[in-house]
Design an enzyme around this catalytic site. Structure first.
Site, PDB file in Angstrom:
ATOM      1  CG  ASP A 170      29.282  23.553 -11.310  1.00  0.00           C
ATOM      2  OD1 ASP A 170      29.594  24.747 -11.406  1.00  0.00           O
ATOM      3  OD2 ASP A 170      30.006  22.638 -11.727  1.00  0.00           O
ATOM      4  NE  ARG A 212      33.991  20.732 -10.765  1.00  0.00           N
ATOM      5  CZ  ARG A 212      33.160  19.900 -10.156  1.00  0.00           C
ATOM      6  NH1 ARG A 212      33.544  19.260  -9.074  1.00  0.00           N
ATOM      7  NH2 ARG A 212      31.940  19.709 -10.629  1.00  0.00           N
ATOM      8  CG  ASP A 213      38.941  23.298 -14.071  1.00  0.00           C
ATOM      9  OD1 ASP A 213      38.140  22.565 -13.443  1.00  0.00           O
ATOM     10  OD2 ASP A 213      39.838  22.838 -14.799  1.00  0.00           O
ATOM     11  CD  GLU A 214      31.928  21.892 -13.891  1.00  0.00           C
ATOM     12  OE1 GLU A 214      30.868  21.457 -14.344  1.00  0.00           O
ATOM     13  OE2 GLU A 214      32.790  21.181 -13.331  1.00  0.00           O
ATOM     14  CG  ASP A 231      23.800  21.479 -10.350  1.00  0.00           C
ATOM     15  OD1 ASP A 231      23.721  21.143 -11.541  1.00  0.00           O
ATOM     16  OD2 ASP A 231      24.674  21.051  -9.590  1.00  0.00           O
ATOM     17  CD1 TRP A 291      21.806  20.008 -15.978  1.00  0.00           C
ATOM     18  CD2 TRP A 291      20.670  18.123 -15.604  1.00  0.00           C
ATOM     19  NE1 TRP A 291      22.567  19.221 -15.125  1.00  0.00           N
ATOM     20  CE2 TRP A 291      21.892  18.053 -14.888  1.00  0.00           C
ATOM     21  CE3 TRP A 291      19.796  17.051 -15.511  1.00  0.00           C
ATOM     22  CZ2 TRP A 291      22.253  16.963 -14.108  1.00  0.00           C
ATOM     23  CZ3 TRP A 291      20.150  15.949 -14.731  1.00  0.00           C
ATOM     24  CH2 TRP A 291      21.346  15.907 -14.039  1.00  0.00           C
ATOM     25  CD  GLU A 321      30.491  17.346  -8.203  1.00  0.00           C
ATOM     26  OE1 GLU A 321      30.164  17.468  -9.397  1.00  0.00           O
ATOM     27  OE2 GLU A 321      31.631  17.670  -7.784  1.00  0.00           O
ATOM     28  CG  HIS A 378      27.982  20.199  -6.369  1.00  0.00           C
ATOM     29  ND1 HIS A 378      26.743  19.734  -6.704  1.00  0.00           N
ATOM     30  CD2 HIS A 378      28.655  20.382  -7.530  1.00  0.00           C
ATOM     31  CE1 HIS A 378      26.673  19.620  -8.033  1.00  0.00           C
ATOM     32  NE2 HIS A 378      27.818  20.017  -8.553  1.00  0.00           N
TER      33      HIS A 378
END
Length: 885
Positions: free
Chosen positions: A460, A464-466, A473, A537, A747, A768
């Site tokens: 995604d 960052r922390d993901e 997506d 999703w 995003e 994103h």
């Protein structure tokens, strides 16, 4: 000679290293003739490149098929090299020369793993993020010549393989991220020219990676296990047919590496003073290394990865050095990307280089780190102090355009810095340009959004922390991605993990691989709503395999995913009430601008979006069943689709034809998914345009509505509005981001607001790709390169360009599995000059929509039709001029 085979592919790749079943074969044909069709082919497989050891000869096959050829009854032997070649004959009675051979190497097949998983870590290292080394010396028989040598390698964690002092191969971040408990990939490397008779050394460096590292926005670790481990089996075959096999076992030794810390989100710390120079070479005399531990592990989950590993793909030099108002030294690489910074430096032992990676400067021109959340994106290198030292990280990557130089000995010379772009290896298949510089930049941004997020899984965001494989997506961007690059193997690998991570009932996780389940107790939204089965999703389980079939014509992905697809449809049906469906947590039209203040959830009702996708996925699955000759399933699910559509229309349309939910997305889904009663189609379209005009021609859609907005307009007689929407350049719009200096897709529509302030730092990625899903409209509609599901893979293409938007010209090419399909149109007044290229052994329907008068036809027999003019054409180059209505 007019006829030639220009490219032979194996599983749609030029070469494969490590296969467990015979690849799907295909080739591209070149000819200067028009209307070229293959009439026969002959295909051979050999152990040697000169084809003196032929193991299969098809003989002359009288067939037009030149792609997706599956050969039966060819017995492969493990750890062996094969070559494939083909020659063809066409309808002009010309016969090509043999093609250049394509090669593949087999994996272990049924010979099995003798190797064990070994670790240089101790049980107490479970929370340690350092990297370790393992190595072994061995003797190859110096009295024999080596015919071939292959290493089959995987790891718990991330590994790099070294032999006789050098890194093996060009892969990075291997073995990648999969549902490790069910599906662990191994790589196969050719060591034939690396090994020597006598003493050899093999070794590996291992980092935590996804396996035991600190992952997810919950910042948990040890999702799959607590220690890294390597498994490696080297098979040496001598010219006399004898073999030596070297395995990972208790005879290996281990030690700590110079990597003191390596985590995907937080970066890497490397102390060059702790290097053991030549540790993987024959002349190395080690200090006392420790014994490795043999680890118990399930080897049945090991599967060969033949292609698509992450690689270094490009190298970018800095474009500027900036001193911010706060006094920070910042390097600008001019492009938001995923990868590493490589640098060279001179200094004293113990001095440091410390870099922080980030995406944007704030409104004042200062370093902006807030949107990284807890991710540090920091690399630290401690100098050994011996001349020039060059370094880049190993077991992490960063998402960035800018780099803050926190420490660096001496002056910061931009010549000493290079950004290395990383992504899964895929051939670029789409090219697009036009007379609008802003639209060209948008296409560039969409492509770089793919590059930045297709790092082994479709993430995604890369900063960052993901960095998770969010299914929504991946679903909405899948078609766009497949115009831009050859994604068949990338998505087939990811879909395998989706299949393994499905719930027993058929529910599909929000992220694949699934690390949210059982790890979201502190996240109120996911703790209460669950970690699987959200509409749009979870529909990746059906839409993505169908898209692979449509774009590549390969039924293998459909076959492999069939039970998974069926499981998802059955899950929705089981949880529906009278064919209306919704389930626990739904993201709906995520981050739509018509959401309530402070909310991520758009205004379109969840039961509408859920039921719309229920209908759409059921329709696609019924088609997939038909393709695979599952006749009973086809009929069953086609009937189910009809019932869902009927229920949708009952529930959401008034008797007068008004769609109850007055949102842009509700009308888009109803139109694009063909859920509108035909009598109400015009009214629904007109209402969508009204809703667009209420916002001065701007969209307010989120993840669900945006991908289909332009399609819903252009498919229903509103091409002008589709072009106007695409070309809007004030907030909110695609080109607003372009004018704001974006080099990837954001995003949020308002990631950076018109006043320069930022959207909430909590979730504000500037790389994103989801809103880049409009890219497929550029290829499918603006250029008019459309697939035909009855002859998929562009065996038959539908060429229907739609000039508009005030553009003077547009030029697009899509490299299909048969060859390049090209469309270029130029507009002068009301006259369109159209040039089309159709590859050999294919045909196309050419539609001149809104064509009024034909000026030049280039020998094409056009006939009038409802849209304008139409014609059937074979392969070749064509030029047509016509006047628009």
């Amino acid at each position: 000679m007019m006829l030639s085979v220009s490219k032979l592919t194996l599983d749609h790749e030029p070469a494969l290293s490590g296969v467990e079943r015979l690849p799907v074969m295909g080739w591209k044909i070149e000819s200067r003739h028009r209307n070229v069709r293959q009439t026969s082919y002959q295909l051979q497989i050999s152990h040697d490149i000169c084809f003196n050891q032929i193991v299969f000869d098809s003989g002359v096959q009288h067939s037009e098929q030149s792609n997706n050829i599956v050969l039966a009854n060819v017995a492969l032997i493990p750890s062996a090299r094969y070559f494939v070649r083909v020659r063809v004959q066409d309808n002009y009675a010309e016969t090509s020369a043999w093609s250049e051979p394509a090669g593949f190497i087999t994996g272990l097949l049924d010979s099995g793993w003798r190797a064990e998983f070994i670790s240089a870590e101790k049980p107490e290292d479970k929370d340690n993020s350092k990297a370790t080394l393992v190595r072994k010396t061995f003797e190859a028989d110096s009295h024999k010549s080596i015919s071939s040598a292959f290493a089959h390698v995987s790891a718990w964690g991330i590994y790099q393989l070294y032999v006789n002092g050098n890194k093996v191969g060009t892969d990075e971040l291997t073995p990648g991220w999969t549902s490790y408990a069910h599906h662990l990939l191994y790589q196969t490397y050719d060591l034939t020219d690396i090994l020597c008779g006598g003493l050899n050394v093999i070794g590996a460096m291992l980092g935590a990676g996804w396996y035991k590292g600190d992952m997810g926005f919950t910042r948990d670790r040890n999702y799959y296990g607590e220690n890294t481990a390597l498994i490696c089996q080297v098979v040496i075959t001598y010219t006399d047919g004898s073999q030596d096999i070297i395995n990972t076992d208790e005879s290996w030794e281990g030690d700590d590496s110079p990597i003191l810390f390596a985590e995907i989100y937080d970066g890497e710390i490397y102390d060059a003073r702790q290097e053991q120079t030549g540790w993987s070479s024959q002349k190395f005399t080690p200090r006392v290394w420790r014994p490795v531990r043999v680890m118990a592990g399930d080897k049945t989950v090991l599967k060969a990865q033949a292609s698509g590993a992450v690689k270094q793909t490009e190298r970018l030099k800095p474009v500027a050095m900036i001193t911010t108002p706060q006094g920070d030294r910042v390097i600008d690489f001019g492009q938001n990307l995923s990868g590493w910074v490589e640098f060279c430096v001179k200094g004293r032992a113990g001095q440091k280089v410390i870099l922080r990676h980030f995406e944007v400067l704030d409104a004042a021109g200062n370093v902006y780190l807030d949107n990284l959340r807890s991710a540090k994106q920091r690399t630290e290198y401690v100098l050994r102090g011996e001349g020039e030292e060059c370094w880049h990280p190993h077991f992490t990557w960063q998402g960035f355009r800018y780099v803050k130089v926190e420490e660096y000995p001496g002056d910061v010379d931009l010549n000493n810095f290079t950004a290395i772009v990383l992504h899964s290896a895929m051939e670029q298949t789409g090219e697009f340009s036009c007379s609008s510089a802003e639209l060209n930049q948008l296409h560039h941004n969409i492509l770089w959004g793919l590059k930045g997020n297709f790092i082994d899984v479709p993430t995604d965001c890369p900063q960052r922390d993901e960095r998770l494989g969010w299914t929504g997506d991946a679903q909405i961007f899948c078609r766009t991605a497949s115009y831009l690059m050859q994604t068949r193997n990338f998505f087939a690998k990811w879909l395998t993990d989706l299949r393994y991570d499905q719930t027993p009932e058929g529910g599909v996780p929000h992220v694949v691989p699934d690390i949210l389940t059982n790890h979201c107790g502190k996240d109120r939204l996911l703790a209460d709503g669950g970690t699987h089965s959200a509409s749009a999703w979870a529909d990746a389980a059906v839409i993505n395999p169908w898209t692979m079939y449509l774009m590549y014509g390969d039924t293998r992905v459909l076959e492999d995913q069939y039970d998974s697809m069926k499981g998802w449809i059955d899950f929705m049906e089981a949880h529906s009430e009278h064919h209306l469906w919704r389930y626990k947590l739904q993201f709906g039209d995520w981050v739509a601008l018509d959401a309530k203040e402070g909310s991520y959830f758009g205004a379109t009702p969840n039961d509408l979006t859920c039921t719309a996708y229920f209908a759409y996925s059921t329709l696609l699955f019924s088609k997939a069943a038909s393709v695979l000759n599952r006749t009973a399933d086809h009929r069953k699910y086609a009937d189910l689709h009809d019932k869902i559509v009927h229920r949708f229309q009952q529930e959401f349309f008034t008797p007068a034809g008004r769609l109850a939910a007055r949102t842009q997305t509700a009308h888009i889904l109803a139109l694009y998914f063909n859920l509108v009663p035909e009598a109400f189609r015009q009214r629904t379209t007109e209402t969508l345009v009204e809703l667009l005009n209420e916002h001065d021609g701007h969209l307010v859609t989120g993840f669900v509505g945006t991908p289909y907005f332009c399609h819903a307009l252009s498919q229903n007689g509103r091409l002008k509005e589709a072009w106007q929407l695409l070309l809007k350049d004030d907030f909110p719009s695609w080109l607003y981001q372009v004018k704001a200096g974006a080099t990837t897709i954001w995003e949020h529509w308002d990631g950076i607001k018109p006043d320069g302030s930022m959207w909430s730092a909590d979730m504000n990625s500037f790389n994103h790709y989801a809103y880049g899903a409009v890219g497929e409209w550029l290829y499918r509609v603006a250029a008019g390169i459309e697939a035909d599901e009855d002859q998929p893979g562009f065996k038959h293409a539908i060429i229907q360009p739609r000039p508009g938007g005030g553009l003077d010209w547009l030029d697009a090419r899509y490299q299909s599995i048969y060859g390049a399909i090209g469309v270029r149109w130029e507009v002068s007044g009301q006259t369109v000059d159209l040039r089309v290229s159709i590859p050999a052994n294919t045909c196309a329907t050419l539609l001149l929509t809104d064509g009024k008068t034909l000026h030049e036809t280039d020998g094409i027999d056009f006939v009038p039709c409802v849209q304008g003019y139409t014609a059937e054409v074979g392969s070749g180059e064509y030029r047509v001029k016509y006047a628009l209505v």
